[in-house]
Design an enzyme around this catalytic site. Structure first.
Site: not given
Ligand code: GDG
Length: 742
Positions: A381, A148, A172, A507-508, A94, A287, A387
């Site tokens: 990302d 993943d 991902h 052949y080939d 990991y 990030k 976003a």
């Molecule tokens: C990987 C890929 C791809 C975050 N902080 C809190 C919280 N979160 C939740 C967010 C969101 C998720 O975690 C983060 O998702 P991201 O997509 O921004 O980033 P990674 O964790 O790096 O995810 C990425 C993703 O997989 C999906 O395929 O988009 O590119 O790197 O859902 O809301 N949730 C709560 N508290 C937090 O402090 N409750």
């Protein structure tokens, strides 16, 4: 009904030992957010699965887990199958290979990458551990969905033991360009691609990642692709983009949720005279948090008007805090926050509010709702769900400032897209966001919201699973063509009953494997013996029908009592006769074609010209896979122009372009032989595109068999060249039986 087996490195919880009693806590992260919403929401019956299982690692021991589980509320929507790997092996897998090799490399941070054998060995062991458990749990009909970058070897490990299973894989994170991927030591990078190609469907967030993956497969494994389909080890594999969605309804419902409203009201009261800029990310160098802070500082310097009128709430979620690169990053960020606050704060104002903690869901949603702008500026990302969640949560205001280097930028084009390292651009974007008219904000938001609502996480999952089902159906249709025992038995029966049999063999690629250089494909003794056995029976006429020149065929096979066809029919040697050319041609045309081919030999290293009596061939099988193909298209276009209105034709073969006279092809030649011999049994085997003429000509007259999987006019396919020999051996043995019986 089948079951859905979701496999990810970790289960969506961790054991929290900080209180008096250990409890199970939900964990955050992109993958967990997506799958959990699906599992929590979907009606099991609607989805067509009788059960859903989530298989992943847990820290701690099995005993601890059992105790904690009894005390905690576990989800009832899915069954949990925890794995408890050895701590040291898990650490190397990991923190080592997954997060110090793959993660930095796939996010374009090659300088942070470590290549350590013990890390890769542990990566393999943990993938193997997963494979063993899944094979134990698996029941025929189950759908396996591996998630993943930590589990890229798993699909092939499963495929070896479960050849018919439906296996999907989703990455991902980005799949990097070939130039980056090739930095991985050869054995490992081959193992990764081979591992992924054990799946039936390999999914990515964007078109670019799909293309990068296919290019790496072509360059490293030298596989063939048809658009986004790859043919590997006789299996059709689909590589497709599935941009992950969010649980849109969950974020919209939070707008009226009491807890969220209470937090949002408090925030609005506290910052009633200030604009709020917000971001939330796991602590990760990808990030771009330092650049983000630089951009914010630049904004406050370039637009001093905003001082005391804006606050940046920077929430960072702890992540991978055992890896040195992450520990250093945390220090750097905290220093930068202190510097900005130290330099620019006033008695009544602090420019950055920094939190290093996990937010409760209602706090997260409240922050999304009250933020006037979200500053989401990763350096790379795969997608970025934050976003999308921000856009979904906005009510009647909000501007998304988004890095163009995220997968999400492909879908969220109404965001203010910035290059995250360009601090001035980021500064200007913040100013633009905070001064943007509300009408424009709403118009941008509603376009993005429509898109995110349409392709939510439910659609994403259904789309992936439907595609997995489709590719299984396509594989089954292809398999229907693959020759089976019963077909072989029928061919034998017809063969034994026939009085005059004609066996046409390319052949080939059919009798002999494709070699690096044409001269290396000399017949083996086994092959010569087998042809000899076939011709021992006077009822058999064996025809070797090839693109080779007469001289080579004569040298290799001339001593056998077979009909030889050279250069696809330009010259024929009937049994016991001399070679006869089918058309009298002047070789003058070659002088016009050769300079063009010479030019392409210079422009494409590894390509070469083969000159035969009535054919000029440009081979590109030893070239850079992509360059060779693209040069072959250019050469083909130039040749088409050069040969327009001439009696020449261009044949697009397997990694070869050939120019020869019109009317000379294997189809016409096979028909002539058929008319001459009048056989009551025909068997025709070939592998190349040039053999398709022969299949079309003979399809209604006998058995036609294509070697290799691809679209063909032949009735049957044999998967690989190495299977041709045993197949013909069977016929030859029966033939010998026939001789004895006479
Ligand atoms: C990987 C890929 C791809 C975050 N902080 C809190 C919280 N979160 C939740 C967010 C969101 C998720 O975690 C983060 O998702 P991201 O997509 O921004 O980033 P990674 O964790 O790096 O995810 C990425 C993703 O997989 C999906 O395929 O988009 O590119 O790197 O859902 O809301 N949730 C709560 N508290 C937090 O402090 N409750």
């Amino acid at each position: 009904m089948s079951r859905l087996l979701v496999i990810s490195n970790r289960l969506p919880f961790s054991i929290d030992n900080t209180g008096d009693e250990a409890v199970v806590r939900q964990s955050s992260g992109g993958l967990v957010s997506a799958i959990k919403s699906y599992f929590e929401k979907a009606d099991v019956q609607d989805e067509g699965f009788s059960e859903k299982l989530w298989i992943g690692c847990m820290d701690g021991t099995e005993e601890e887990w059992n105790t904690v589980v009894q005390r905690s509320q576990m989800p009832h929507e899915f069954t949990v199958e925890p794995l408890f790997p050895d701590k040291k092996v898990y650490d190397d897998y990991y923190n080592g290979f997954s997060n110090s090799t793959i993660w930095p490399l796939f996010h374009y941070f090659p300088s942070l990458v470590q290549f350590r054998k013990e890390h890769f060995d542990s990566y393999r062991s943990i993938n193997q551990l997963f494979a063993e458990r899944i094979i134990e749990i698996y029941r025929p009909g189950d759908v396996i969905w591996v998630h993943d970058y930590q589990l890229m070897l798993l699909p092939q490990l499963l495929r070896e033991k479960l050849p018919d299973a439906s296996i999907g894989f989703f990455l991902h994170i980005p799949f990097p360009s070939y130039e980056l991927f090739r930095l991985i030591p050869t054995k490992w990078k081959r193992a990764i691609l081979n591992g992924l190609l054990g799946a039936d469907l390999v999914g990515f967030h964007t078109h670019d990642y799909v293309q990068h993956f296919i290019q790496s497969c072509k360059m490293i494994l030298r596989v063939e692709n048809q658009f986004t389909n790859i043919l590997y080890k006789g299996q059709l594999i689909k590589c497709e983009l599935f941009p992950i969605g969010i649980d849109y309804a969950k974020f919209r419902n939070a707008i009226t949720d009491d807890l969220t409203v209470a937090v949002a009201t408090k925030l609005e009261d506290r910052f009633y005279n200030q604009k709020i800029l917000f971001s939330v990310d796991r602590l990760d160098y990808t990030k771009g948090l330092e650049y983000r802070l630089d951009g914010y500082e630049e904004f406050l310097n370039k637009y001093p008007f905003w001082r005391e009128k804006v606050v940046f709430i920077l929430n960072v979620v702890p992540s991978r805090d055992l890896i040195p690169a992450y520990i250093e990053r945390k220090k750097m960020i905290e220093e930068k926050v202190s510097t900005i606050n130290g330099k620019l704060s006033s008695l009544h104002w602090q420019p950055v509010i920094y939190r290093y903690n996990h937010l409760q869901f209602d706090e997260l949603c409240a922050l999304y709702q009250v933020a006037d702008a979200a500053l989401i500026t990763p350096l790379r990302d795969g997608m970025n769900l934050v976003a999308k969640e921000y856009v979904a949560s906005c009510i009647d205001k909000g501007v998304l400032i988004l890095s163009e280097l995220t997968g999400a930028a492909n879908e969220l084009s109404e965001a203010l897209l910035v290059n995250p390292t360009d601090t001035e651009e980021v500064a200007d974007a913040i100013d633009t966001a905070l001064t943007m008219h509300l009408i424009e904000q709403r118009s941008r938001l509603s376009n993005m919201q429509r898109r995110i609502a349409e392709y939510d996480v439910q659609k994403w999952i259904n789309d992936f699973l439907t595609n997995l089902q489709d590719i299984k159906a396509q594989q089954a249709a292809m398999k229907a063509h693959v020759i089976k025992e019963e077909n072989i038995r029928k061919i034998h029966e017809d063969f034994l009953q026939a009085k005059k049999r004609c066996i046409l063999l390319d052949y080939d690629g059919t009798l002999s494997p494709i070699q690096k250089l044409p001269a290396m494909a000399t017949p083996t003794n086994d092959l010569l013996n087998m042809l000899h056995d076939l011709t021992d029976d006077s009822r058999n006429e064996v025809v070797v029908i090839s693109g080779r020149d007469a001289e080579t065929l004569e040298k290799w096979l001339g001593h056998l009592p077979v009909i030889l066809v050279a250069e696809h029919g330009a010259a024929v040697r009937l049994k016991g006769e001399d070679w006869k050319e089918q058309a009298t041609m002047s070789a003058e045309w070659k002088e016009r074609i050769r300079p063009l081919m010479d030019l392409f030999v210079k422009r494409c290293a590894g390509s070469f010209i083969e000159e035969k009596k009535s054919t000029l061939a440009w081979h590109y099988r030893n070239t850079h896979a992509e360059l060779g193909f693209s040069r072959s298209r250019e050469l083909r276009n130039s040749l088409l122009q050069l040969t327009a209105n001439t009696p020449l034709q261009i044949i697009d073969g397997n990694k070869v372009l050939e120019v020869r006279m019109i009317g000379v092809d294997k189809g016409a030649t096979a028909m002539n032989i058929y008319k001459l011999l009048q056989p009551d049994f025909i068997l025709c085997i070939g592998d190349d595109t040039t053999d398709e003429d022969m299949f079309r000509a003979l399809n209604d007259k006998g058995y036609t068999i294509k070697v290799g999987k691809s679209n063909t006019a032949a009735e049957f396919t044999i998967l690989s060249q190495s299977d041709v020999f045993p197949f013909l051996r069977k016929i030859a043995e029966n033939s010998a039986t026939g001789v004895t019986a006479r």
